[in-house]
Design a protein around this motif. Structure first.
Motif, short mmCIF file in Angstrom:
data_model
loop_
_atom_site.label_atom_id
_atom_site.label_comp_id
_atom_site.label_asym_id
_atom_site.label_seq_id
_atom_site.Cartn_x
_atom_site.Cartn_y
_atom_site.Cartn_z
N ALA A 273 0.87 -1.17 0.02
CA ALA A 273 -0.17 -0.06 -0.01
C ALA A 273 1.00 1.09 -0.01
O ALA A 273 1.60 1.31 0.99
N VAL A 274 0.80 1.97 -1.13
CA VAL A 274 1.74 3.16 -1.15
C VAL A 274 0.84 4.42 -1.56
O VAL A 274 -0.03 4.73 -2.32
N ILE A 275 1.41 5.47 -0.86
CA ILE A 275 1.13 6.87 -0.96
C ILE A 275 1.98 7.73 -1.55
O ILE A 275 3.25 7.64 -1.20
N ALA A 276 1.93 8.43 -2.59
CA ALA A 276 2.52 9.32 -3.27
C ALA A 276 2.32 10.60 -2.52
O ALA A 276 1.20 11.44 -2.86
N SER A 277 3.52 11.14 -2.04
CA SER A 277 3.40 12.67 -1.47
C SER A 277 4.82 13.15 -1.96
O SER A 277 5.87 12.58 -2.28
N GLY A 278 5.00 14.39 -1.72
CA GLY A 278 6.21 15.16 -2.14
C GLY A 278 6.18 15.92 -3.37
O GLY A 278 6.56 15.65 -4.41
N GLY A 279 5.65 17.16 -3.07
CA GLY A 279 5.59 18.30 -4.42
C GLY A 279 4.51 18.18 -5.34
O GLY A 279 4.34 18.68 -6.34
N LEU A 280 3.53 17.40 -4.98
CA LEU A 280 2.29 17.10 -5.80
C LEU A 280 1.47 18.53 -5.83
O LEU A 280 1.32 19.20 -4.82
N ALA A 281 1.11 19.08 -6.95
CA ALA A 281 0.55 20.29 -7.12
C ALA A 281 -0.95 20.13 -7.82
O ALA A 281 -1.80 21.15 -7.69
N THR A 282 -1.08 19.17 -8.65
CA THR A 282 -2.39 19.21 -9.56
C THR A 282 -2.97 18.01 -9.57
O THR A 282 -2.37 16.92 -9.41
N GLY A 283 -4.16 17.81 -9.81
CA GLY A 283 -4.82 16.41 -10.23
C GLY A 283 -4.24 15.60 -11.20
O GLY A 283 -4.33 14.40 -11.15
N VAL A 284 -3.64 16.29 -12.37
CA VAL A 284 -2.72 15.41 -13.07
C VAL A 284 -1.36 14.76 -12.55
O VAL A 284 -1.32 13.71 -12.86
N ASP A 285 -0.82 15.53 -11.56
CA ASP A 285 -0.08 14.85 -10.84
C ASP A 285 -0.54 13.46 -10.09
O ASP A 285 0.28 12.53 -9.80
N ALA A 286 -1.67 13.64 -9.61
CA ALA A 286 -2.18 12.61 -8.89
C ALA A 286 -2.58 11.46 -9.75
O ALA A 286 -2.10 10.47 -9.34
N ALA A 287 -3.01 11.84 -10.77
CA ALA A 287 -3.41 10.91 -11.76
C ALA A 287 -1.99 10.01 -12.35
O ALA A 287 -2.08 8.84 -12.35
N LYS A 288 -1.10 10.69 -12.46
CA LYS A 288 0.19 9.90 -12.83
C LYS A 288 0.75 9.38 -11.66
O LYS A 288 1.31 8.04 -11.95
N LEU A 292 1.31 5.18 -12.08
CA LEU A 292 2.55 4.67 -11.63
C LEU A 292 2.71 3.86 -10.39
O LEU A 292 3.52 2.81 -10.23
N GLY A 293 1.67 3.59 -9.73
CA GLY A 293 1.52 2.39 -8.61
C GLY A 293 0.89 2.92 -7.28
O GLY A 293 1.06 2.18 -6.46
N ALA A 294 0.65 4.17 -7.06
CA ALA A 294 0.23 4.65 -5.69
C ALA A 294 -1.30 4.27 -5.46
O ALA A 294 -1.93 4.44 -6.62
N ASP A 295 -1.48 4.16 -4.39
CA ASP A 295 -2.68 4.01 -3.78
C ASP A 295 -3.70 5.24 -3.51
O ASP A 295 -4.77 5.40 -3.85
N LEU A 296 -3.06 6.37 -2.97
CA LEU A 296 -3.38 7.45 -2.60
C LEU A 296 -2.41 8.59 -3.28
O LEU A 296 -1.09 8.20 -3.16
N ALA A 297 -2.83 9.74 -3.60
CA ALA A 297 -2.04 11.01 -3.89
C ALA A 297 -2.12 11.90 -2.58
O ALA A 297 -3.31 12.31 -2.28
N ALA A 298 -1.17 12.47 -2.17
CA ALA A 298 -1.21 13.37 -1.07
C ALA A 298 -0.58 14.88 -1.09
O ALA A 298 0.44 14.77 -1.94
N PHE A 299 -1.34 15.94 -0.65
CA PHE A 299 -1.02 17.31 -0.98
C PHE A 299 -0.67 17.95 0.45
O PHE A 299 -1.47 17.82 1.30
N GLY A 300 0.36 18.66 0.39
CA GLY A 300 0.57 19.25 1.64
C GLY A 300 0.94 20.76 1.58
O GLY A 300 0.02 21.36 1.79
N ARG A 301 2.01 21.18 1.23
CA ARG A 301 2.45 22.67 1.21
C ARG A 301 1.73 23.50 0.14
O ARG A 301 1.28 24.58 0.30
N SER A 302 1.29 22.72 -0.95
CA SER A 302 0.40 23.26 -1.96
C SER A 302 -1.09 23.77 -1.47
O SER A 302 -1.79 24.54 -1.82
N LEU A 303 -1.66 23.19 -0.27
CA LEU A 303 -2.59 23.53 0.41
C LEU A 303 -2.44 24.48 1.60
O LEU A 303 -3.40 25.14 2.20
N LEU A 304 -1.42 24.82 1.92
CA LEU A 304 -1.00 25.57 3.32
C LEU A 304 -1.43 26.84 3.29
O LEU A 304 -1.96 27.49 4.20
N ALA A 305 -1.02 27.55 2.32
CA ALA A 305 -1.51 28.98 2.10
C ALA A 305 -2.90 29.14 2.19
O ALA A 305 -3.27 30.08 3.23
#
Length: 355
Positions: A273-288, A292-305
């Motif tokens: 079970a793999v979560i992709a995080s680290g620099g994701l900014a768009t839904g296209v990033d999440a789709a990629k 590639l094999g992630a089960d979830l895509a995570a967003f951090g600093r891009s939501l912080l502001a």
């Protein structure tokens, strides 16, 4: 004794506030090759043979249903200011059906008065919540009891233990004894009543390390790869001596890109079970990431502001940003003819963008 503890709590609160300010105001991006997602593109499907309105990106995670395979990454908590940030994140997570990760809860374990900044279940009753502690604290007096307490305080569905070795090296208050941690992580995984995940904080987890962690009992791996925030650069702005401040610059491009981490772990560990995080900014990033094999895509600093905006008053603006990410994900799925996350994961339409 009480004076010493009060002083330590004041240091923790000051550090939390500094981290937020630095992440919002300073250049702390990893300066390397980026997340790696730019190295991939989707082959467009001109005749998708699906109805955009029928695309279903929903998934299950930690026994709860999500509207899409999306997670708000662990960021903060432990002060009055960060409590407001977490409240906005929690309300937006509930409104949009995203999972919610909390920042390091060490402050709340050491000072019950700070626990309110992590108690978000009242604002997010239906989505998965993930409690968070630094794995290295298992070498500094923490054990199953403290991990269980973090889960109880947050009414969490899981605990993540974060790995931040380089941050600790550059942090003035850093804890740098990482010896024997794999065994101690295994003990927590064995005795805690909820799933335990492991995440990096921005330099990535490779397949070999992921395999060892899963063998020790970890339930999921959050790769938290390079391409987003570099915590050596964050700590550069907090450094008390010129040596650390100058040396941090040598590590501005350190780490494994997020896309590479996901691809390599999935290739070596097909059932992980793999979560992709680290620099994701768009839904296209999440789709990629998912292709590639992630089960979830995570967003951090891009939501912080949006979450830190004192003028926000509500989670509306933040929820709007999250809605945009969801729309982009669904549009990418439509663009390759995938009407479900399963079909996105199985697509053969993600290819290298260059030879």
């Amino acid at each position: 004794m009480a004076d010493r503890m009060d002083a330590e709590h004041a240091v923790t609160a000051k550090r939390k506030g500094e981290h937020i300010r630095i992440c919002l105001q300073e250049q702390v991006h990893n300066t390397g090759a980026g997340t790696g997602f730019d190295g991939y593109r989707f082959r467009h499907q001109a005749l998708p043979e699906i109805d955009f309105r029928g695309i279903d990106p929903s998934v299950s995670f930690l026994g709860r249903r999500l509207s899409a395979p999306l997670l708000i990454s662990s960021m903060t908590g432990g002060t009055a200011e960060t409590a407001l940030i977490n409240e906005r994140l929690a309300a937006a997570a509930e409104a949009r059906g995203w999972a919610l990760g909390l920042g390091s809860m060490r402050a709340a374990i050491e000072n019950e008065a700070l626990a309110a900044s992590f108690r978000m279940r009242k604002l997010a009753p239906s989505v998965p919540i993930i409690a968070n502690l630094g794995a290295v604290q298992l070498n500094y007096g923490y054990g199953v009891e403290q991990c269980r307490r973090a889960v109880e305080l947050a009414e969490a569905d899981a605990l993540v233990l974060h790995l931040n070795s380089l941050q600790e090296v550059f942090q003035p208050e850093g804890n740098t004894d990482f010896r024997g941690l794999l065994h101690r992580i295994g003990e927590v995984c064995r005795w805690l009543d909820v799933p335990v995940g492991i995440k990096e904080v921005g330099w990535g987890i490779d397949a070999e390390t992921a395999a060892a962690l899963l063998e020790a009992g970890a339930s999921f791996i959050d790769v938290a790869g390079a391409g987003g925030t570099s915590w050596s650069q964050v700590e550069k702005y907090r450094a008390r001596d010129e040596l650390r401040a100058h040396a941090a610059g040598a590590f501005s491009d350190w780490g494994t890109p997020t896309a590479d981490c996901v691809r390599d772990i999935r290739a070596a560990l097909p059932d992980a079970a793999v979560i992709a995080s680290g620099g994701l900014a768009t839904g296209v990033d999440a789709a990629k990431a998912i292709a590639l094999g992630a089960d979830l895509a995570a967003f951090g600093r891009s939501l912080l502001a949006g979450a830190a905006d004192p003028e926000a008053g509500s989670a509306d603006a933040l929820a709007g940003q999250m809605a945009r990410i969801e729309f982009e994900l669904r549009a990418a799925m439509f663009g390759i003819g995938a009407d479900s996350i399963r079909r996105l994961r199985e697509t053969d339409r993600l290819v290298r963008a260059y030879p």
